[in-house]
Write an enzyme that holds these catalytic residues in place. Structure first.
Site, PDB file in Angstrom:
ATOM      1  CG  HIS A 102      -4.714  -6.705  -0.693  1.00  0.00           C
ATOM      2  ND1 HIS A 102      -5.520  -6.480   0.376  1.00  0.00           N
ATOM      3  CD2 HIS A 102      -4.509  -5.494  -1.276  1.00  0.00           C
ATOM      4  CE1 HIS A 102      -5.809  -5.188   0.449  1.00  0.00           C
ATOM      5  NE2 HIS A 102      -5.214  -4.566  -0.535  1.00  0.00           N
ATOM      6  CG  ASP A 105      -5.192  -9.561   1.994  1.00  0.00           C
ATOM      7  OD1 ASP A 105      -4.355  -8.913   2.617  1.00  0.00           O
ATOM      8  OD2 ASP A 105      -6.054  -9.056   1.236  1.00  0.00           O
TER       9      ASP A 105
HETATM   10  C1  XLS Z   1      -6.683   1.193   1.948  1.00  0.00           C
HETATM   11  C2  XLS Z   1      -7.502   0.690   0.857  1.00  0.00           C
HETATM   12  C3  XLS Z   1      -7.303  -0.785   0.537  1.00  0.00           C
HETATM   13  C4  XLS Z   1      -7.875  -1.103  -0.814  1.00  0.00           C
HETATM   14  C5  XLS Z   1      -7.370  -2.355  -1.417  1.00  0.00           C
HETATM   15  O1  XLS Z   1      -6.885   2.281   2.468  1.00  0.00           O
HETATM   16  O2  XLS Z   1      -8.837   0.968   1.135  1.00  0.00           O
HETATM   17  O3  XLS Z   1      -7.856  -1.580   1.533  1.00  0.00           O
HETATM   18  O4  XLS Z   1      -9.256  -1.149  -0.789  1.00  0.00           O
HETATM   19  O5  XLS Z   1      -6.015  -2.313  -1.655  1.00  0.00           O
END
Ligand code: XLS
Ligand code: NI
Ligand code: NI
Length: 438
Positions: A102, A105
């Site tokens: 993301h 992140d």
């Molecule tokens: C959350 C999601 C997230 C996505 C990416 O539950 O799995 O981690 O994979 O935004």
């Protein structure tokens, strides 16, 4: 070489099924051939930035426990650059060909959008260097449109149009960097795109806005020349009570209704499927039957807790069923097996990160081998083919080709008197054949 974050861990190697070394693969042999392709090509493993680099083990009841020699919190841009180096050291030692992020992140939130963009640019430039030096590639990027308090009512589905604009700006920027870093695809997980109560919600308006948002993203993708697919990641709830992209079927319906299907595939996550009350193989099958099987987020839930606990996928039955569907539908193209998984709060040691990924990779390698063996064995496929043979000729073939009417069916049934020759579904037999290969 600059500072090492995992000085005690070397390159993780394949040592075979008899190895007792926790820091070695027992089943994932990257260059081994399965159905004519290497395991590396089949599985396309990816490491995630969020759980792996930013996860602390904090939960609603307690502080973080994880011991990490890099900054896990917001921190500064120089700290974020160090963290990026730690990620690439980790992925390289593990032999994971891909990673995912993301935007937030990677780099800290700024006080303004402009400052956030500047932070992201600075760290993403470093990612580009690290990718070139290591050969580790970006599987997909995404925008974190759910952590900041501005997104409390949603992002593209917020009741507030200004919030929509912030979300759009974040996706625009994340798309630019996904493109610049050669990302294979781009993911939309609608973190808060849903509602907590219908009493305050105009659902029609919110989902129309979501579609408008997706059309803008498609237009921008074309404008910048990004060729990779868009993936929607279904999840039914958590943090919202109801998320609009609740499962594969709901996503496909949304995409079709809004003329978006040609631009999207699905990223199916195990734990999300379970939260939706579906098996992983069910979600994969629904996606594949619409030509929209894109990628997977590999994890699993706890069998009893009923949360998105994002555990590492170690259940061989799960990985086998998953890989059976994936092989049957021709394997991954732009997608891969992305470990959207976190070590348990109690597994706080640094090497637990390696051990957990190795466990997941070995479980998927075994699932892949078992799935290939089941296909070679052929009994299950043959059973399914046989089971539908009444459709291959006669009345069945006429119905399938659209040449029969209700009147024809009635005539056929009257002539038969009663259906003869119904056969057993043999679920237990098929399950035992599957078990033979585990
Ligand atoms: C959350 C999601 C997230 C996505 C990416 O539950 O799995 O981690 O994979 O935004
Ligand atoms: Ni996910
Ligand atoms: Ni999840």
């Amino acid at each position: 070489m600059s500072k090492q974050f995992f000085p005690k861990v070397g390159i993780i190697r394949y040592e075979g099924a008899d190895s007792r070394n926790p820091l070695a693969f027992k089943h994932y042999d990257a260059d081994a051939l399965v159905e004519g392709k290497t395991m590396r090509e089949h599985l396309r493993f990816a490491v995630v930035y969020w759980h792996t680099m930013r996860g602390t083990g904090a939960d609603m009841f307690g502080w973080g426990t994880a011991r990490r020699p890099w900054q896990t919190g917001e921190g500064t841009v120089p700290q974020a650059i160090q963290r990026a180096r730690a990620l690439f050291e980790f992925a390289t030692k593990l032999g994971a060909p891909f990673y995912c992020w993301h935007d937030r992140d990677v780099a800290p939130h700024g006080r303004t959008l402009a400052e956030s963009n500047k932070n992201f640019d600075a760290v993403a430039k470093e990612l580009k260097k690290l990718q070139a030096d290591s050969g580790v590639r970006l599987l997909w990027g995404t925008a974190q449109n759910f952590v900041h308090p501005r997104y409390l009512h949603g992002a593209a589905t917020s009741c507030n149009a200004d919030v929509f604009c912030f979300a759009a700006a974040q996706v625009k920027k994340a798309l630019e960097w996904t493109h610049e870093l050669g990302g294979e695809g781009y993911v939309f997980w609608g973190g808060r795109e849903g509602y907590s109560t219908l009493l305050n919600t105009d659902m029609k308006r919110e989902t129309d806005h979501l579609a408008r948002f997706m059309h803008m993203a498609v237009a921008y993708k074309k404008k910048i020349g990004f060729k990779g697919p868009f993936f929607i990641e279904p999840k039914p709830k958590e943090p919202t009570k109801h998320q609009y992209d609740s499962d594969a079927a709901a996503c496909l319906n949304f995409l079709r209704q809004h003329d978006l299907l040609p631009h999207f595939q699905l990223n199916i996550e195990v734990n999300h499927a379970w939260l939706a009350g579906k098996t992983m193989e069910h979600e994969l099958e629904v996606a594949a039957n619409a030509g929209a099987l894109g990628s997977i987020d590999a994890n699993m839930g706890d069998y009893f807790t009923g949360w998105d606990t994002d555990q590492f996928p170690t259940d061989l039955y799960l990985t086998t069923q998953t890989m059976l569907r994936i092989l049957r539908h021709g394997g991954f193209r732009a997608g891969g097996v992305n470990f959207d998984a976190k070590v348990r709060r109690e597994s706080f040691a640094l090497d637990d990160l390696f051990i957990a990924h190795i466990a997941g990779m070995d479980a998927f390698a075994r699932g892949l081998k078992a799935a290939a063996a089941i296909r070679k064995d052929g009994r299950i496929d043959a059973f399914v083919r046989e089971r539908y043979r009444s459709w291959d000729s006669g009345m069945g073939a006429r119905i399938e080709s659209g040449k029969a009417s209700f009147e024809d069916c009635e005539k056929h049934a009257l002539a038969l008197g009663e259906v003869q020759g119904l056969e057993s579904g043999r679920q237990e037999l098929l399950e035992s054949i599957l078990n033979e290969h585990l």
